[in-house]
Design a protein around this motif. Sequence first.
Motif: not given
Length: 390
Positions: A184-185, A162, A158, A188
Amino acid sequence: MSTAVHAPETATETPLNSLGFAKPPSQTRVVVAMSGGVDSSVVAAKLAREGYDVIGVTLQLYDHGAALAKKGACCAGQDIHDARRVAERMGFPHYVLDYENKFRESVIDEFADAYLSGATPVPCIRCNERVKFRDLLETARELDADCMATGHYIQRKDGAARAELHMAADPNRDQSYFLFSTTQEQLDFLRFPLGHLESKAETRALAAEFGLSVADKPDSQDICFVPNGDYAAVIEKLRPGAADPGEIVDLAGNVLGQHRGVIHYTIGQRRGLGIGGLGDPLYVLRLEPETRRVIVGPKSELATKFVPVGEVNWLGDEAFEGEIHCDVRIRSTRPPRPAILRPLGGRKAEIELLDPEEGVSPGQACVFYASGDSRVLGGGWITVQRRKAA
């Protein structure tokens, strides 16, 4: 008579669990991508032991019959059986999904075509990008999972802005080169529970502790669908006539010998050319599939300073523009080296290596790291070489 003074009550925040969610593990559903090897098996068993709502999923990726079979590879017959045994022992559901057609279309066909075009492909990256982290991840979402976990040796941390991707704690097991295209999606949603371990021995110790039958199972080697590392044999099966012979020539176009098919050669190769006794050692400098020629020359001609890349995936916090000083890795077996990254618009860029590298080949990946740091900033695919070292 004194009266005790009590502080006003405040709402107690639920602490984050080991996967980063503010709820008990039993209320956190995680899909584990299980290849049948020790790494993903340990991830699934560890999370099940911690009380997570685990669902194991194994992908059958290729025909495990005679055509492409490989003993000790992942995602085929024995490995599916091993993954199922782990799930049965640890008491969580396990599913096998038939992804053979998707894998052939998204990975194997491109692998063959890339070799035919003179490139040196890295199909494991495409498999992560187009199958595991795209199709399987979507399946995990459809199963109402909070996240998907894998046995890759890489770390998700973390950051201030982001979630960040970092190299594994064990540099000998680090798989960041093969995961640069993680968006990035996707990051996550993904979790990598083994990335912080200091050695593979720790993973095997956990497998033994959980009583897993795969505790001593050997690691898979090379590319899963390539028997015994014989790339040419697989390509000839997929693309008959791909091994047509041709000429080996020097930089001046002089014919030095004959070769048995461009697919048998890679840039930087010295052994197996069959043209010994011509003075100084000669290396493969370039492949020309259209003329079926293999161009050879002295080692000095291999040095490359400027590397063009395309299909860039950027994970940095700053905008992808201007000059970016970073470290880059152009081979999975080489350490990151200082470089300057210059975006060229869209998803293209040019890398200037501060120290020239040898054997840079189209089709390989170039992965970007923060200077002197473990953070992965992204990466791209090396395209046709343009400029040599000065």
